[in-house]
Design an enzyme around this catalytic site. Structure first.
Site, PDB file in Angstrom:
ATOM      1  N   CYS A   2       0.842  -1.190   0.000  1.00  0.00           N
ATOM      2  CA  CYS A   2       0.000   0.000   0.000  1.00  0.00           C
ATOM      3  C   CYS A   2       0.880   1.244   0.000  1.00  0.00           C
ATOM      4  O   CYS A   2       1.927   1.277   0.628  1.00  0.00           O
ATOM      5  CB  CYS A   2      -0.947   0.071   1.186  1.00  0.00           C
ATOM      6  SG  CYS A   2      -2.066  -1.312   1.299  1.00  0.00           S
ATOM      7  N   ARG A  27       3.939  -0.276  -4.783  1.00  0.00           N
ATOM      8  CA  ARG A  27       3.648  -0.797  -3.445  1.00  0.00           C
ATOM      9  C   ARG A  27       2.307  -1.534  -3.375  1.00  0.00           C
ATOM     10  O   ARG A  27       1.993  -2.173  -2.374  1.00  0.00           O
ATOM     11  CB  ARG A  27       3.623   0.352  -2.429  1.00  0.00           C
ATOM     12  CG  ARG A  27       4.928   1.101  -2.325  1.00  0.00           C
ATOM     13  CD  ARG A  27       4.796   2.225  -1.338  1.00  0.00           C
ATOM     14  NE  ARG A  27       4.629   1.716   0.004  1.00  0.00           N
ATOM     15  CZ  ARG A  27       5.609   1.415   0.829  1.00  0.00           C
ATOM     16  NH1 ARG A  27       6.853   1.580   0.446  1.00  0.00           N
ATOM     17  NH2 ARG A  27       5.366   0.959   2.022  1.00  0.00           N
ATOM     18  N   TRP A  75      -2.804  -2.727  -1.724  1.00  0.00           N
ATOM     19  CA  TRP A  75      -2.473  -4.152  -1.926  1.00  0.00           C
ATOM     20  C   TRP A  75      -3.274  -4.884  -0.859  1.00  0.00           C
ATOM     21  O   TRP A  75      -2.964  -4.802   0.319  1.00  0.00           O
ATOM     22  CB  TRP A  75      -0.972  -4.370  -1.749  1.00  0.00           C
ATOM     23  CG  TRP A  75      -0.540  -5.772  -2.032  1.00  0.00           C
ATOM     24  CD1 TRP A  75      -0.245  -6.300  -3.252  1.00  0.00           C
ATOM     25  CD2 TRP A  75      -0.315  -6.823  -1.081  1.00  0.00           C
ATOM     26  NE1 TRP A  75       0.128  -7.618  -3.112  1.00  0.00           N
ATOM     27  CE2 TRP A  75       0.095  -7.974  -1.799  1.00  0.00           C
ATOM     28  CE3 TRP A  75      -0.430  -6.917   0.312  1.00  0.00           C
ATOM     29  CZ2 TRP A  75       0.398  -9.174  -1.173  1.00  0.00           C
ATOM     30  CZ3 TRP A  75      -0.132  -8.125   0.927  1.00  0.00           C
ATOM     31  CH2 TRP A  75       0.279  -9.232   0.181  1.00  0.00           C
ATOM     32  N   ASN A  99      -1.622   1.865   5.799  1.00  0.00           N
ATOM     33  CA  ASN A  99      -0.738   0.857   5.216  1.00  0.00           C
ATOM     34  C   ASN A  99      -0.335  -0.083   6.342  1.00  0.00           C
ATOM     35  O   ASN A  99       0.058   0.380   7.404  1.00  0.00           O
ATOM     36  CB  ASN A  99       0.486   1.596   4.634  1.00  0.00           C
ATOM     37  CG  ASN A  99       1.627   0.659   4.292  1.00  0.00           C
ATOM     38  OD1 ASN A  99       1.409  -0.507   4.010  1.00  0.00           O
ATOM     39  ND2 ASN A  99       2.836   1.181   4.322  1.00  0.00           N
ATOM     40  N   GLY A 100      -0.449  -1.392   6.134  1.00  0.00           N
ATOM     41  CA  GLY A 100      -0.057  -2.329   7.193  1.00  0.00           C
ATOM     42  C   GLY A 100      -1.242  -3.181   7.624  1.00  0.00           C
ATOM     43  O   GLY A 100      -2.243  -3.288   6.908  1.00  0.00           O
ATOM     44  N   GLU A 482      17.564 -17.688  -8.394  1.00  0.00           N
ATOM     45  CA  GLU A 482      17.142 -16.321  -8.690  1.00  0.00           C
ATOM     46  C   GLU A 482      16.508 -16.259 -10.097  1.00  0.00           C
ATOM     47  O   GLU A 482      15.497 -15.591 -10.301  1.00  0.00           O
ATOM     48  CB  GLU A 482      18.343 -15.371  -8.559  1.00  0.00           C
ATOM     49  CG  GLU A 482      18.104 -13.936  -8.972  1.00  0.00           C
ATOM     50  CD  GLU A 482      16.974 -13.230  -8.234  1.00  0.00           C
ATOM     51  OE1 GLU A 482      16.465 -13.773  -7.236  1.00  0.00           O
ATOM     52  OE2 GLU A 482      16.564 -12.140  -8.690  1.00  0.00           O
ATOM     53  N   LYS A 486      12.680 -15.082 -10.940  1.00  0.00           N
ATOM     54  CA  LYS A 486      12.344 -14.018 -11.904  1.00  0.00           C
ATOM     55  C   LYS A 486      11.312 -14.515 -12.909  1.00  0.00           C
ATOM     56  O   LYS A 486      10.340 -13.830 -13.197  1.00  0.00           O
ATOM     57  CB  LYS A 486      13.583 -13.557 -12.678  1.00  0.00           C
ATOM     58  CG  LYS A 486      14.564 -12.657 -11.998  1.00  0.00           C
ATOM     59  CD  LYS A 486      14.088 -11.293 -11.618  1.00  0.00           C
ATOM     60  CE  LYS A 486      13.436 -11.320 -10.261  1.00  0.00           C
ATOM     61  NZ  LYS A 486      14.299 -11.071  -9.139  1.00  0.00           N
ATOM     62  N   GLU A 489       7.832 -15.135 -11.316  1.00  0.00           N
ATOM     63  CA  GLU A 489       7.251 -13.899 -10.786  1.00  0.00           C
ATOM     64  C   GLU A 489       6.588 -13.053 -11.871  1.00  0.00           C
ATOM     65  O   GLU A 489       5.525 -12.484 -11.638  1.00  0.00           O
ATOM     66  CB  GLU A 489       8.404 -13.110 -10.130  1.00  0.00           C
ATOM     67  CG  GLU A 489       8.015 -11.931  -9.313  1.00  0.00           C
ATOM     68  CD  GLU A 489       9.234 -11.300  -8.645  1.00  0.00           C
ATOM     69  OE1 GLU A 489      10.379 -11.553  -9.090  1.00  0.00           O
ATOM     70  OE2 GLU A 489       9.039 -10.529  -7.698  1.00  0.00           O
ATOM     71  N   HIS A 505      18.392 -37.182  -7.645  1.00  0.00           N
ATOM     72  CA  HIS A 505      17.684 -37.547  -6.401  1.00  0.00           C
ATOM     73  C   HIS A 505      16.185 -37.234  -6.480  1.00  0.00           C
ATOM     74  O   HIS A 505      15.526 -37.148  -5.462  1.00  0.00           O
ATOM     75  CB  HIS A 505      18.331 -36.846  -5.213  1.00  0.00           C
ATOM     76  CG  HIS A 505      19.776 -37.224  -5.035  1.00  0.00           C
ATOM     77  ND1 HIS A 505      20.160 -38.471  -4.618  1.00  0.00           N
ATOM     78  CD2 HIS A 505      20.907 -36.536  -5.284  1.00  0.00           C
ATOM     79  CE1 HIS A 505      21.487 -38.535  -4.598  1.00  0.00           C
ATOM     80  NE2 HIS A 505      21.964 -37.365  -4.992  1.00  0.00           N
ATOM     81  N   LYS A 604       5.901  -4.485  -4.331  1.00  0.00           N
ATOM     82  CA  LYS A 604       7.349  -4.350  -4.244  1.00  0.00           C
ATOM     83  C   LYS A 604       7.873  -4.475  -2.827  1.00  0.00           C
ATOM     84  O   LYS A 604       8.833  -5.170  -2.560  1.00  0.00           O
ATOM     85  CB  LYS A 604       7.731  -2.983  -4.835  1.00  0.00           C
ATOM     86  CG  LYS A 604       9.210  -2.664  -4.798  1.00  0.00           C
ATOM     87  CD  LYS A 604       9.913  -3.345  -5.921  1.00  0.00           C
ATOM     88  CE  LYS A 604      11.398  -3.079  -5.927  1.00  0.00           C
ATOM     89  NZ  LYS A 604      12.107  -4.125  -6.691  1.00  0.00           N
TER      90      LYS A 604
HETATM   91  O1  M6R Z   1      13.171  -5.170  -0.184  1.00  0.00           O
HETATM   92  P1  M6R Z   1      13.689  -6.553   0.055  1.00  0.00           P
HETATM   93  O2  M6R Z   1      14.958  -6.819  -0.688  1.00  0.00           O
HETATM   94  O3  M6R Z   1      13.803  -6.896   1.498  1.00  0.00           O
HETATM   95  O4  M6R Z   1      12.580  -7.494  -0.572  1.00  0.00           O
HETATM   96  C1  M6R Z   1      12.664  -8.882  -0.445  1.00  0.00           C
HETATM   97  C2  M6R Z   1      11.722  -9.580  -1.395  1.00  0.00           C
HETATM   98  O5  M6R Z   1      10.402  -9.227  -1.137  1.00  0.00           O
HETATM   99  C3  M6R Z   1      12.039  -9.262  -2.858  1.00  0.00           C
HETATM  100  O6  M6R Z   1      13.367  -9.522  -3.167  1.00  0.00           O
HETATM  101  C4  M6R Z   1      11.124 -10.064  -3.797  1.00  0.00           C
HETATM  102  O7  M6R Z   1      11.426 -11.426  -3.694  1.00  0.00           O
HETATM  103  C5  M6R Z   1      11.279  -9.569  -5.218  1.00  0.00           C
HETATM  104  N1  M6R Z   1       9.996  -9.224  -5.747  1.00  0.00           N
HETATM  105  C6  M6R Z   1      11.865 -10.570  -6.142  1.00  0.00           C
HETATM  106  O8  M6R Z   1      12.016 -10.067  -7.429  1.00  0.00           O
END
Ligand code: M6R
Length: 609
Positions: A2, A27, A75, A99-100, A482, A486, A489, A505, A604
């Protein structure tokens, strides 16, 4: 999670608020709303389901006037995305954005119902509006009503309150979610992130935990958790004015991928000298603190966690210290053991990730030598609450998929390995080699980005795929993780990652022609082992995409497409091999037609648990 914007000005603020929301859309982006009061106390509230643009169109059409207002992009946590659940929420003359999460909202809801309040939404936020309305009946000021309300709220939140009858002020409370106040001339603002306000000011104050602030056009008064009046520092921001713009790029993600050479240049600047890492890059007293370290405990989430996994290889191999890496949401809820002379390292782009922050707070009571954060956002909670900070200087990262933050985190962690290794018997020549490898990074990344066109062509193969498997060995197994994150996501293709030696395995059972297998293959001592794993996949009819060093002697054929990655030093290979995987996920998402910068269900900055 948010985004909040607020303004108290003489001019009409609708445009400022909506532009602020646009910049905070990373956000949360399932619904948005705004409430504006004019000097005659007439209030306009507009809320829309969907992205900020829906709200912007409605606000434009309504030609909203008024100089005091609050706005929100959501959000969803409590209650589905809908207009009725969108903020601002109201109770009588009180309007609230939040927010929260309010953890005791059920209990408060029952209490408020017994007082005769009716609820129109399923949100936890609406309880704040009714609570403030109730408290204001007996309080002498809005600040007092908000303070009394804050005392009854459990959970993490940033909330902003406006009283229709008094448009000269808004009141904000911070407990667990970031709030920044922006200072203008004869007008003042607030937001969840300074990015929202860069159009109107460059002077900011960060509220501390438990603060309540009253904002008028000419004054900002801050009260701490005990209700005492306090002064908080006002700072000129270093964030560039166009930080929130896409520039010539179609998406923030693509822009941020291409910014990596410059971001790396910036993060290295002034931090490497005479073949050594300058330890003050980690804070003023870092030299002395790092000299004591014999063990490192890394805590992070998501992409930042993957950076930690890579760093474990570096710290154990080159710095000569043992290292554990753990997901913050696990660390915070289990009993762990603190090794002697152990350094706690948190990694976070935002510096506000709720689990990472909670883990840091917990760990501070546990007897670590010191806490260090590798973080991109100055003034963020992790930076303020850690003993040492490595400021990443990656520049604002807006795309929900983290790209440049990851490679910059890796550079910071490689420097950390050098700085700890320096005190721990790392050979002078080795440290100098590490430093020169780091210095070669910006140019190497520039060269690697030239692969974009061939990766775009390759992405076509993934258009009809539903599953994929990423493989690597050693630190590249974390790069495979990673890469998989990506892809899933932003393209919604199911992606798994394995250390290639683990294939036999279990995961080998998944291999068939419908399951593309992506392999990262630098020319290192594990190459021959990796080649055996590649043969295991080939023998089962798998279709492979191999990102390989040109000296690794992989040949393209009907079962394998090979893309050569520029040769690089082993120190920086994890950073270099990240780029092709970022580009692959970007181009696959383009083909899939997904929302690259704002993928479904995500946000984010994860400031809720
Ligand atoms: O702001 P942060 O690096 O603490 O965020 C951690 C994760 O939420 C963040 O890396 C998330 O996994 C990304 N969307 C991945 O691309």
């Amino acid at each position: 999670m948010c985004g909040i914007v607020g303004a108290v000005a003489q001019r009409d603020v609708a445009e400022i608020l909506v532009e602020g929301l646009r910049r905070l859309e990373y956000r949360g982006y399932d619904s948005a709303g705004v409430a504006i009061v004019d000097t005659d106390s007439s209030l306009t509230r507009i809320r829309r389901l969907g992205k900020v643009q829906e709200l912007a169109d409605a606000v434009n059409e309504a030609k909203v006037v008024g100089g005091t207002g609050i706005a929100h992009t959501r959000w969803a946590t409590h209650g589905e995305p809908s207009e009725i659940n969108a903020h601002p929420h109201m109770s009588g003359d009180i309007t609230v954005v939040h927010n929260g999460i309010i953890e005791n909202h059920d209990e408060l809801r029952e209490l408020l119902k017994s007082r005769g309040y009716e609820f129109e939404s399923q949100t936890d936020t609406e309880v704040i509006a009714h609570m403030v309305e109730w408290e204001l009946r007996s309080a002498s000021t809005l600040v007092e009503a908000v303070q009394k309300t804050a005392k009854q709220l459990e959970g993490a939140y940033g909330t902003v309150v406006m009283d229709r009858k008094d448009p000269s002020r808004i009141v904000v409370a911070r407990s667990g979610s970031p709030i920044v106040i922006g200072f203008g001339v004869g007008e003042n603002f607030l937001a969840s992130d300074q990015l929202a306000l860069l159009n109107v000011t460059r002077r900011f104050m960060f509220l501390e935990e438990g603060d309540v602030a009253e904002i008028t056009r000419r004054e900002v008064s801050v009260f701490d958790a005990n209700g005492e009046s306090v002064k908080r520092e006002i700072k000129e921001t270093e964030v560039s004015h166009d930080a929130g713009d896409k520039g010539e790029y179609r998406h923030y993600m693509l822009k941020e991928i291409h910014e990596q050479p410059v971001a790396l240049q910036r993060t290295l600047e002034g931090r490497l000298a005479n073949g050594q890492v300058v330890s003050s890059a980690f804070g003023d007293n870092a030299h002395q603190l790092l000299s004591q370290v014999k063990h490192v405990q890394i805590i992070a989430c998501g992409t930042s966690y993957h950076a930690g996994l890579v760093a474990r290889y570096w710290l154990e191999e080159w710095a000569g210290v043992s290292c554990n890496v753990e997901i913050a949401s696990e660390f915070r809820y289990r009993k762990s053991h603190v090794f002697e002379n152990s350094l706690l390292v948190t990694i976070s782009q935002s510096g506000e990730t709720a689990d990472t922050l909670a883990a840091l707070r917990l760990a501070k009571e546990m007897g670590y030598v010191a806490s260090l954060t590798i973080c991109n956002v100055p003034g963020s909670s992790l930076v303020r609450e850690s003993d040492m900070a490595y400021m990443m200087k990656a520049g604002a990262e807006i795309g929900v998929a983290s790209t440049k933050a990851f490679t910059v985190q890796l550079a910071g962690l490689l420097m950390l390995a050098g700085a700890i290794g320096h005190h721990n018997g790392m050979a002078v020549e080795k440290e100098a080699k590490l430093v020169s490898a780091l210095q070669s990074l910006p140019a190497k990344l520039e060269q690697t980005l030239a692969m974009a066109e061939s990766i775009e062509a390759l992405a076509e193969d993934f258009a009809d795929k539903h599953h994929s498997l990423f493989l690597g060995r050693g630190e590249q197994s974390a790069i495979a993780m990673e890469g998989a994150l990506k892809l899933k996501e932003i393209s919604y293709i199911h992606a798994e990652a394995y250390a290639a030696g683990e294939l036999k395995h279990g995961p080998l059972a998944l291999i068939d022609a419908e399951m593309p297998v992506i392999v990262v293959a630098p020319n290192n001592e594990l190459l021959e082992k990796l080649k055996s794993n590649v043969e295991e996949v080939r023998a089962r009819g798998g279709l492979m995409y191999v990102f390989a060093d040109d000296k690794a002697s992989f040949e393209s054929d009907e079962t394998m497409k090979v893309l050569n990655v520029p040769h690089c030093d082993e120190f920086i290979a994890p950073i270099v091999y990240t780029l092709p995987l970022q580009l692959l996920s970007y181009y696959v998402a383009l083909i899939k037609g997904t929302d690259v910068d704002q993928p479904r269900n995500l946000a984010k900055s994860v400031t809720v648990e």
